[in-house]
Scaffold this motif. Structure first.
Motif, PDB file in Angstrom:
ATOM      1  N   LEU A 190       3.700  -2.958   6.578  1.00 36.54           N
ATOM      2  CA  LEU A 190       2.578  -2.073   6.637  1.00 36.54           C
ATOM      3  C   LEU A 190       2.726  -1.029   5.613  1.00 36.54           C
ATOM      4  O   LEU A 190       1.959  -0.632   4.967  1.00 36.54           O
ATOM      5  CB  LEU A 190       2.239  -1.596   8.141  1.00 36.54           C
ATOM      6  CG  LEU A 190       0.927  -2.097   8.782  1.00 36.54           C
ATOM      7  CD1 LEU A 190       0.987  -3.369   8.571  1.00 36.54           C
ATOM      8  CD2 LEU A 190       1.112  -1.675  10.242  1.00 36.54           C
ATOM      9  N   ASP A 191       3.829  -0.591   5.527  1.00 38.12           N
ATOM     10  CA  ASP A 191       4.384   0.411   4.300  1.00 38.12           C
ATOM     11  C   ASP A 191       4.076  -0.032   2.904  1.00 38.12           C
ATOM     12  O   ASP A 191       3.746   0.674   2.277  1.00 38.12           O
ATOM     13  CB  ASP A 191       5.850   0.890   4.523  1.00 38.12           C
ATOM     14  CG  ASP A 191       6.153   1.763   5.614  1.00 38.12           C
ATOM     15  OD1 ASP A 191       5.057   2.364   6.283  1.00 38.12           O
ATOM     16  OD2 ASP A 191       7.285   2.217   5.730  1.00 38.12           O
ATOM     17  N   ARG A 192       4.167  -1.412   2.849  1.00 39.22           N
ATOM     18  CA  ARG A 192       4.074  -1.662   1.243  1.00 39.22           C
ATOM     19  C   ARG A 192       2.226  -1.928   1.266  1.00 39.22           C
ATOM     20  O   ARG A 192       1.881  -1.630   0.065  1.00 39.22           O
ATOM     21  CB  ARG A 192       4.651  -3.141   0.889  1.00 39.22           C
ATOM     22  CG  ARG A 192       6.106  -2.935   1.105  1.00 39.22           C
ATOM     23  CD  ARG A 192       6.322  -2.046  -0.076  1.00 39.22           C
ATOM     24  NE  ARG A 192       8.148  -1.954   0.154  1.00 39.22           N
ATOM     25  CZ  ARG A 192       8.776  -2.176  -1.130  1.00 39.22           C
ATOM     26  NH1 ARG A 192       8.270  -2.829  -2.029  1.00 39.22           N
ATOM     27  NH2 ARG A 192      10.140  -2.072  -0.881  1.00 39.22           N
ATOM     28  N   ILE A 193       1.729  -2.498   2.066  1.00 33.81           N
ATOM     29  CA  ILE A 193       0.531  -2.719   2.166  1.00 33.81           C
ATOM     30  C   ILE A 193      -0.540  -1.417   2.437  1.00 33.81           C
ATOM     31  O   ILE A 193      -1.647  -1.236   1.637  1.00 33.81           O
ATOM     32  CB  ILE A 193      -0.105  -3.820   3.549  1.00 33.81           C
ATOM     33  CG1 ILE A 193       0.554  -5.025   3.129  1.00 33.81           C
ATOM     34  CG2 ILE A 193      -1.482  -3.691   3.626  1.00 33.81           C
ATOM     35  CD1 ILE A 193       0.405  -5.367   1.413  1.00 33.81           C
ATOM     36  N   GLY A 194      -0.256  -0.505   3.108  1.00 31.93           N
ATOM     37  CA  GLY A 194      -0.900   0.700   3.317  1.00 31.93           C
ATOM     38  C   GLY A 194      -0.791   1.818   2.252  1.00 31.93           C
ATOM     39  O   GLY A 194      -0.041   2.734   2.575  1.00 31.93           O
ATOM     40  N   ASP A 195      -1.123   1.472   0.953  1.00 34.62           N
ATOM     41  CA  ASP A 195      -0.883   2.173   0.048  1.00 34.62           C
ATOM     42  C   ASP A 195      -2.122   2.592  -0.907  1.00 34.62           C
ATOM     43  O   ASP A 195      -1.962   2.752  -2.066  1.00 34.62           O
ATOM     44  CB  ASP A 195       0.223   2.042  -0.902  1.00 34.62           C
ATOM     45  CG  ASP A 195       0.022   0.865  -1.827  1.00 34.62           C
ATOM     46  OD1 ASP A 195      -0.864   0.078  -1.389  1.00 34.62           O
ATOM     47  OD2 ASP A 195       0.688   0.588  -2.512  1.00 34.62           O
ATOM     48  N   GLN A 196      -3.362   2.429  -0.207  1.00 36.28           N
ATOM     49  CA  GLN A 196      -4.490   2.626  -1.057  1.00 36.28           C
ATOM     50  C   GLN A 196      -4.929   1.610  -1.920  1.00 36.28           C
ATOM     51  O   GLN A 196      -6.264   1.439  -1.896  1.00 36.28           O
ATOM     52  CB  GLN A 196      -4.638   4.075  -1.576  1.00 36.28           C
ATOM     53  CG  GLN A 196      -5.974   4.650  -1.827  1.00 36.28           C
ATOM     54  CD  GLN A 196      -6.813   5.100  -0.783  1.00 36.28           C
ATOM     55  OE1 GLN A 196      -7.552   4.310  -0.225  1.00 36.28           O
ATOM     56  NE2 GLN A 196      -6.374   6.184  -0.289  1.00 36.28           N
ATOM     57  N   TRP A 197      -4.094   0.821  -2.426  1.00 39.62           N
ATOM     58  CA  TRP A 197      -4.299   0.222  -3.774  1.00 39.62           C
ATOM     59  C   TRP A 197      -3.968  -1.491  -3.646  1.00 39.62           C
ATOM     60  O   TRP A 197      -4.496  -2.304  -4.060  1.00 39.62           O
ATOM     61  CB  TRP A 197      -3.704   0.744  -4.997  1.00 39.62           C
ATOM     62  CG  TRP A 197      -4.251   2.065  -5.455  1.00 39.62           C
ATOM     63  CD1 TRP A 197      -3.440   3.139  -5.485  1.00 39.62           C
ATOM     64  CD2 TRP A 197      -5.641   2.082  -5.849  1.00 39.62           C
ATOM     65  NE1 TRP A 197      -4.190   4.201  -6.086  1.00 39.62           N
ATOM     66  CE2 TRP A 197      -5.539   3.669  -6.115  1.00 39.62           C
ATOM     67  CE3 TRP A 197      -6.688   1.614  -5.660  1.00 39.62           C
ATOM     68  CZ2 TRP A 197      -6.736   4.307  -6.572  1.00 39.62           C
ATOM     69  CZ3 TRP A 197      -7.849   2.090  -6.116  1.00 39.62           C
ATOM     70  CH2 TRP A 197      -7.887   3.576  -6.493  1.00 39.62           C
ATOM     71  N   SER A 198      -3.005  -1.507  -2.961  1.00 41.14           N
ATOM     72  CA  SER A 198      -2.458  -2.841  -2.580  1.00 41.14           C
ATOM     73  C   SER A 198      -3.483  -3.974  -2.137  1.00 41.14           C
ATOM     74  O   SER A 198      -3.601  -5.101  -2.448  1.00 41.14           O
ATOM     75  CB  SER A 198      -1.135  -3.050  -1.630  1.00 41.14           C
ATOM     76  OG  SER A 198      -0.189  -2.332  -2.323  1.00 41.14           O
ATOM     77  N   LEU A 199      -4.237  -3.489  -1.142  1.00 39.50           N
ATOM     78  CA  LEU A 199      -4.911  -4.715  -0.544  1.00 39.50           C
ATOM     79  C   LEU A 199      -6.233  -4.741  -1.391  1.00 39.50           C
ATOM     80  O   LEU A 199      -6.658  -5.757  -1.387  1.00 39.50           O
ATOM     81  CB  LEU A 199      -5.566  -3.966   0.869  1.00 39.50           C
ATOM     82  CG  LEU A 199      -4.672  -4.139   2.201  1.00 39.50           C
ATOM     83  CD1 LEU A 199      -5.342  -3.489   3.356  1.00 39.50           C
ATOM     84  CD2 LEU A 199      -4.621  -5.985   2.333  1.00 39.50           C
ATOM     85  N   LEU A 200      -6.788  -3.785  -2.089  1.00 36.72           N
ATOM     86  CA  LEU A 200      -7.675  -3.771  -3.137  1.00 36.72           C
ATOM     87  C   LEU A 200      -7.220  -4.821  -4.137  1.00 36.72           C
ATOM     88  O   LEU A 200      -8.016  -5.782  -4.638  1.00 36.72           O
ATOM     89  CB  LEU A 200      -7.972  -2.523  -3.870  1.00 36.72           C
ATOM     90  CG  LEU A 200      -9.423  -1.799  -3.419  1.00 36.72           C
ATOM     91  CD1 LEU A 200     -10.027  -2.178  -2.161  1.00 36.72           C
ATOM     92  CD2 LEU A 200      -9.157  -0.070  -3.377  1.00 36.72           C
TER      93      LEU A 200
END
Lengths: 120, 120
Positions: free
Chosen positions: A19-29
DNA sequence: GCCTGATGGTCGTGTTTTTAGACCATGTCG
DNA sequence: CGACATGGTCTAAAAACACGACCATCAGGC
């Protein structure tokens, strides 16, 4: 019910780590954009629209490092670099699809909640 | 920054809108914590561990505003405030569960990828 | 030959976001 | 009285981030 569940996230916690890697505003986008197919750096810039060069580079490097994304460099001029989802990335995006579908289905309610909150 | 220049993500884009709220380093962590049951502000502080008071307050306010979380204030001294998942929040967390399970299953590979990247 | 444009970044600087910590009101306990 | 607990807020400092300049290189127009 002893209070030994107060520390929810243990130290080597996979959830927390991912989650720390994914939850950074841009990764999922970025992953979402790549889920439609291979894209070049400049395609991602244009597609996402409001990401800075620096953050796109950083996000891509991290996604590549974790093995979500594959980076292919072509020895051409001007240089060409193609990014695409790795099998791991595709597998992850299958999970994310559920979230995206949910967002699609519930977006209206959320917007309504927001409006109601602002007026109450 | 121009806030409405996205090309891939259209203007009333649910994915983008929801992801922007969710993808902020803390929201998913807070929701995950609350998915185990109702918690007070200080429980969340302790449970998450490395979130600042300000960010926890801000995150909770946004989650409440969007309707993911319910806030209940008790007129006691010292004050007591309980946070819990709303039906919408629970519905969302069902989707997130898939991601969490995935993280659990694939964490090992990710860590290995990271190590390999750092060495090569 | 020279100027322009395209690509995938990096670098430096200034702006925004997040953090750490002090502080607040209030009633209980010792 | 004086310390303690709660749920925050406020402020100043630290960290993250955005924006524009810049780099190397070659193709094509002039």
């Amino acid at each position: 019910m002893p209070a030994d569940e107060t520390v929810i996230f243990d130290q080597p916690c996979p959830i927390r780590d991912v989650l720390d890697r994914i939850g950074d505003q841009w990764s999922l986008l970025v992953l979402e954009a790549l889920s439609h197919g291979t894209l070049r750096y400049s395609d991602l810039m244009r597609g996402i629209g409001d990401i800075s060069k620096q953050m796109l580079a950083k996000t891509l490097r991290r996604l590549e490092m974790d093995g979500f994304v594959t980076r292919k460099v072509f020895a051409e001029v001007p240089p060409r670099v193609e990014y695409s989802l790795s099998p791991l990335g595709r597998s992850f995006m299958q999970q994310v699809q559920g979230m995206i579908a949910w967002a699609d289905a519930n977006h209206r309610d959320i917007v309504l909640n927001r409006r109601a909150y602002e007026q109450g």
